[in-house]
Design an enzyme around this catalytic site. Structure first.
Site, PDB file in Angstrom:
ATOM      1  N   ARG A 118     -66.037  72.947 -53.217  1.00 55.26           N
ATOM      2  CA  ARG A 118     -67.046  73.642 -52.255  1.00 55.26           C
ATOM      3  C   ARG A 118     -68.296  73.387 -52.552  1.00 55.26           C
ATOM      4  O   ARG A 118     -69.088  73.813 -53.447  1.00 55.26           O
ATOM      5  CB  ARG A 118     -66.934  75.087 -51.751  1.00 55.26           C
ATOM      6  CG  ARG A 118     -65.841  75.755 -51.521  1.00 55.26           C
ATOM      7  CD  ARG A 118     -65.773  76.977 -51.215  1.00 55.26           C
ATOM      8  NE  ARG A 118     -66.513  77.988 -52.186  1.00 55.26           N
ATOM      9  CZ  ARG A 118     -65.744  78.411 -53.461  1.00 55.26           C
ATOM     10  NH1 ARG A 118     -64.655  78.378 -53.443  1.00 55.26           N
ATOM     11  NH2 ARG A 118     -66.516  78.994 -54.278  1.00 55.26           N
ATOM     12  N   TYR A 134    -108.829  81.961 -45.815  1.00 53.81           N
ATOM     13  CA  TYR A 134    -108.949  83.408 -45.974  1.00 53.81           C
ATOM     14  C   TYR A 134    -109.371  84.000 -47.373  1.00 53.81           C
ATOM     15  O   TYR A 134    -108.717  83.250 -48.277  1.00 53.81           O
ATOM     16  CB  TYR A 134    -107.700  83.974 -45.682  1.00 53.81           C
ATOM     17  CG  TYR A 134    -107.130  83.710 -44.068  1.00 53.81           C
ATOM     18  CD1 TYR A 134    -108.054  84.421 -43.365  1.00 53.81           C
ATOM     19  CD2 TYR A 134    -106.149  83.203 -43.818  1.00 53.81           C
ATOM     20  CE1 TYR A 134    -107.387  84.242 -41.849  1.00 53.81           C
ATOM     21  CE2 TYR A 134    -105.494  83.094 -42.804  1.00 53.81           C
ATOM     22  CZ  TYR A 134    -106.116  83.576 -41.465  1.00 53.81           C
ATOM     23  OH  TYR A 134    -105.843  83.527 -40.330  1.00 53.81           O
ATOM     24  N   HIS A 163     -65.551  82.584 -56.504  1.00 58.37           N
ATOM     25  CA  HIS A 163     -66.740  82.162 -56.589  1.00 58.37           C
ATOM     26  C   HIS A 163     -67.227  82.440 -57.993  1.00 58.37           C
ATOM     27  O   HIS A 163     -67.224  83.491 -58.443  1.00 58.37           O
ATOM     28  CB  HIS A 163     -67.672  82.702 -55.566  1.00 58.37           C
ATOM     29  CG  HIS A 163     -69.123  81.772 -55.249  1.00 58.37           C
ATOM     30  ND1 HIS A 163     -69.161  80.446 -55.207  1.00 58.37           N
ATOM     31  CD2 HIS A 163     -70.255  82.329 -55.752  1.00 58.37           C
ATOM     32  CE1 HIS A 163     -70.416  80.152 -55.190  1.00 58.37           C
ATOM     33  NE2 HIS A 163     -71.051  81.227 -55.397  1.00 58.37           N
ATOM     34  N   ASP A 206     -99.937  78.696 -40.637  1.00 59.03           N
ATOM     35  CA  ASP A 206     -99.638  77.302 -39.930  1.00 59.03           C
ATOM     36  C   ASP A 206    -100.286  76.311 -40.709  1.00 59.03           C
ATOM     37  O   ASP A 206    -100.322  74.985 -39.811  1.00 59.03           O
ATOM     38  CB  ASP A 206     -99.997  77.728 -38.341  1.00 59.03           C
ATOM     39  CG  ASP A 206     -99.483  78.841 -38.007  1.00 59.03           C
ATOM     40  OD1 ASP A 206     -98.211  79.012 -38.090  1.00 59.03           O
ATOM     41  OD2 ASP A 206    -100.352  79.583 -37.517  1.00 59.03           O
ATOM     42  N   LYS A 257     -74.114  76.060 -44.816  1.00 58.28           N
ATOM     43  CA  LYS A 257     -74.652  77.336 -44.630  1.00 58.28           C
ATOM     44  C   LYS A 257     -76.219  77.369 -44.499  1.00 58.28           C
ATOM     45  O   LYS A 257     -76.816  76.285 -44.931  1.00 58.28           O
ATOM     46  CB  LYS A 257     -74.141  78.583 -45.476  1.00 58.28           C
ATOM     47  CG  LYS A 257     -74.629  78.144 -47.026  1.00 58.28           C
ATOM     48  CD  LYS A 257     -73.818  78.908 -47.912  1.00 58.28           C
ATOM     49  CE  LYS A 257     -74.334  78.902 -49.226  1.00 58.28           C
ATOM     50  NZ  LYS A 257     -73.398  79.300 -50.198  1.00 58.28           N
ATOM     51  N   ARG A 270     -69.539  90.504 -55.652  1.00 59.48           N
ATOM     52  CA  ARG A 270     -70.096  90.097 -54.475  1.00 59.48           C
ATOM     53  C   ARG A 270     -69.250  90.344 -53.238  1.00 59.48           C
ATOM     54  O   ARG A 270     -69.401  91.481 -52.689  1.00 59.48           O
ATOM     55  CB  ARG A 270     -70.755  88.997 -54.482  1.00 59.48           C
ATOM     56  CG  ARG A 270     -71.451  88.711 -53.291  1.00 59.48           C
ATOM     57  CD  ARG A 270     -72.206  87.298 -53.341  1.00 59.48           C
ATOM     58  NE  ARG A 270     -71.519  85.934 -52.949  1.00 59.48           N
ATOM     59  CZ  ARG A 270     -71.990  84.853 -52.834  1.00 59.48           C
ATOM     60  NH1 ARG A 270     -73.223  84.745 -52.872  1.00 59.48           N
ATOM     61  NH2 ARG A 270     -71.048  83.812 -53.056  1.00 59.48           N
ATOM     62  N   CYS A 275    -102.296  79.384 -44.993  1.00 61.05           N
ATOM     63  CA  CYS A 275    -102.327  80.202 -44.031  1.00 61.05           C
ATOM     64  C   CYS A 275    -100.973  79.906 -43.433  1.00 61.05           C
ATOM     65  O   CYS A 275    -100.303  79.336 -44.102  1.00 61.05           O
ATOM     66  CB  CYS A 275    -103.298  79.603 -42.876  1.00 61.05           C
ATOM     67  SG  CYS A 275    -105.091  79.438 -43.575  1.00 61.05           S
TER      68      CYS A 275
HETATM   69  C1  LIG Z   1     -73.154  78.506 -51.203  1.00 57.64           C
HETATM   70  C2  LIG Z   1     -71.867  78.479 -51.896  1.00 57.64           C
HETATM   71  C3  LIG Z   1     -71.261  77.440 -52.320  1.00 57.64           C
HETATM   72  C4  LIG Z   1     -71.964  75.972 -52.521  1.00 57.64           C
HETATM   73  O1  LIG Z   1     -72.579  76.369 -53.767  1.00 57.64           O
HETATM   74  P1  LIG Z   1     -73.818  75.119 -54.454  1.00 57.64           P
HETATM   75  O2  LIG Z   1     -74.154  75.846 -55.452  1.00 57.64           O
HETATM   76  O3  LIG Z   1     -74.809  75.019 -53.327  1.00 57.64           O
HETATM   77  O4  LIG Z   1     -72.871  73.936 -54.466  1.00 57.64           O
HETATM   78  C5  LIG Z   1     -70.007  77.693 -52.627  1.00 57.64           C
HETATM   79  N1  LIG Z   1     -69.125  78.340 -52.452  1.00 57.64           N
HETATM   80  C6  LIG Z   1     -69.560  79.852 -52.080  1.00 57.64           C
HETATM   81  C7  LIG Z   1     -68.750  80.760 -51.810  1.00 57.64           C
HETATM   82  C8  LIG Z   1     -71.074  79.752 -51.611  1.00 57.64           C
HETATM   83  O5  LIG Z   1     -71.647  80.770 -50.985  1.00 57.64           O
END
Ligand SMILES: *Cc1c(COP(=O)(O)O)cnc(C)c1O
Length: 383
Positions: free
Chosen positions: A226, A270, A170, A320, A43, A141, A318
């Site tokens: 994951r 700046y 999660h 850029d 992501k 969440r 800045c």
């Molecule tokens: C981003 C995410 C992960 C991965 O998490 P890390 O801490 O980067 O390993 C796994 N599961 C879900 C639902 C996430 O949003």
């Protein structure tokens, strides 16, 4: 440090070290049993590392599935040629269903409105829509509340247009696996899985571990983990750093675009938050700024590496560009800078190193955010 792959259009870029990415993927595969799968979180453009390019390397190194946050990210992977299963980690709006089916993405599901609309559309399209059932075990969440998971599954399971490919949750506190909060989430998840199985439902792939849990707690690997941040060579917390060695995948580089010797007392950038403290300071301009991930809050606080030594960034950063000062004090003799000289913003130069974690600490945030930010606009060079 001459580079062979630098971009033609701009003297500032991100380098993605493919070898490091491969080593990290292998390190995660080694944590897993032979039947356990690795889902790679790509992501936010693979945490700033480039989603399609990173996913291709990961897939070739053994990734089994990819996880994205949005339908658009899933479409980008498919159009980039990724054929592995793709999980969308939150329930998209119903208006996205057509695209979810067209691109063969698997949404997380936790409302019956979405589940039934998904099923209806799939039947009309002559398809079966795969989904992963998201369970809220405490993070508050997304997901079906853990006490309602069985009933929810019962209420949607009749639909022939959908099939459950996985059940997941999660963790909110995976960096503290000995804590009560983590253990409670584990217990609630185990209870949900047991209840679903007792009622005769096929759960598909059961998964809950992010990077921290994958490394710190093998008892929750289930069918798949994951992983995100660790694949990019970044540690989610201090505990994991003691357990696994990972190689940073991203480094950030620039070349000096201008060198001047302003008079003592001259202001820089700046609002003149920096004034040249003495004669013979070499003030160098670098062509990257906060639009590239160099957060403005780092102004006058961060260092960069020049010829193996730390040099201070000076003046307000800045959008850029930003400036750095060489020979600010007479304490040490520094090499003379010239236009075109190489500077390392993130990475190693000789014995010196500046990490994404150093920026994160100074910014009061986590390495995840710093990596995402450097991915915003800088061209990525894969080497
Ligand atoms: C981003 C995410 C992960 C991965 O998490 P890390 O801490 O980067 O390993 C796994 N599961 C879900 C639902 C996430 O949003």
């Amino acid at each position: 440090m001459p580079l062979t792959h630098e971009p033609a259009l701009r003297w500032a870029w991100v380098e993605i070290h493919q070898g490091a990415l491969r080593r990290n993927v292998r390190a995660f595969k080694q944590l897993l049993g032979p039947r356990q799968r690795l889902c790679c979180a790509v992501k936010a453009d693979a945490y700033g590392h480039g989603a399609v390019a990173s996913a291709k390397i990961m897939h070739a190194t053994g990734a089994d599935m990819f996880a994205v946050a949005t339908v658009a990210e899933g479409i980008e992977l498919r159009e980039g040629g990724i054929v592995a299963p793709i999980l969308v980690l939150a329930e998209p709006p119903i208006t996205a269903i057509e695209h979810i089916l067209a691109y063969d993405l698997m949404p997380a599901i936790y409302t019956s409105e979405f589940a039934l609309a998904f099923g209806e559309y799939a039947v009309h399209a002559g398809k079966v829509g795969k989904y992963h059932l998201a369970i809220d075990t405490g993070m508050n969440r997304i997901g079906v509340h853990h006490t309602e998971a069985l009933e929810f599954r019962r209420s949607i399971d009749f639909h022939r247009g959908i099939v459950c490919d996985g059940v997941f949750t999660h963790f909110a506190t995976a960096d503290e696996p000995d804590g009560w909060d983590y253990k409670l989430q584990c217990r609630r998840f185990e209870e949900v899985i047991a209840a679903l199985k007792d009622a005769g439902f096929d759960c598909g792939l059961v998964h809950c571990d992010n990077t921290a849990a994958s490394i710190l707690d093998a008892s929750t690997h289930f069918d798949m983990v994951r992983a995100g941040i660790g694949l990019y060579g970044l540690q989610p917390c201090g505990l994991t750093a003691q357990k696994i060695q990972l190689d940073p995948v991203m480094s950030v580089h620039a070349r000096i675009t201008r060198v001047v010797n302003p008079a003592m007392g001259e202001g820089v950038s700046y609002n003149y938050t920096y004034r040249v403290p003495r004669a013979r300071v070499q003030l160098c301009t670098l062509p990257l700024g906060y639009g590239d991930g160099l957060a403005r809050v780092l102004s006058n606080r961060m260092d960069v590496l020049f010829q193996g030594q730390r040099v201070r960034q000076v003046g307000n950063i800045c959008m850029d560009q930003c400036m750095m000062a060489i020979q600010e004090t007479s304490a040490r003799q520094m090499p003379t800078a010239e236009i075109g000289d190489y500077v390392t913003i993130i990475g190693r130069d000789g014995d010196a190193e500046i990490t994404l974690d150093e920026h994160a600490q100074m910014r009061g945030t986590i390495n995840y955010e710093v990596a995402c930010d450097f991915g915003m606009r800088l061209e990525k060079v894969y080497r």
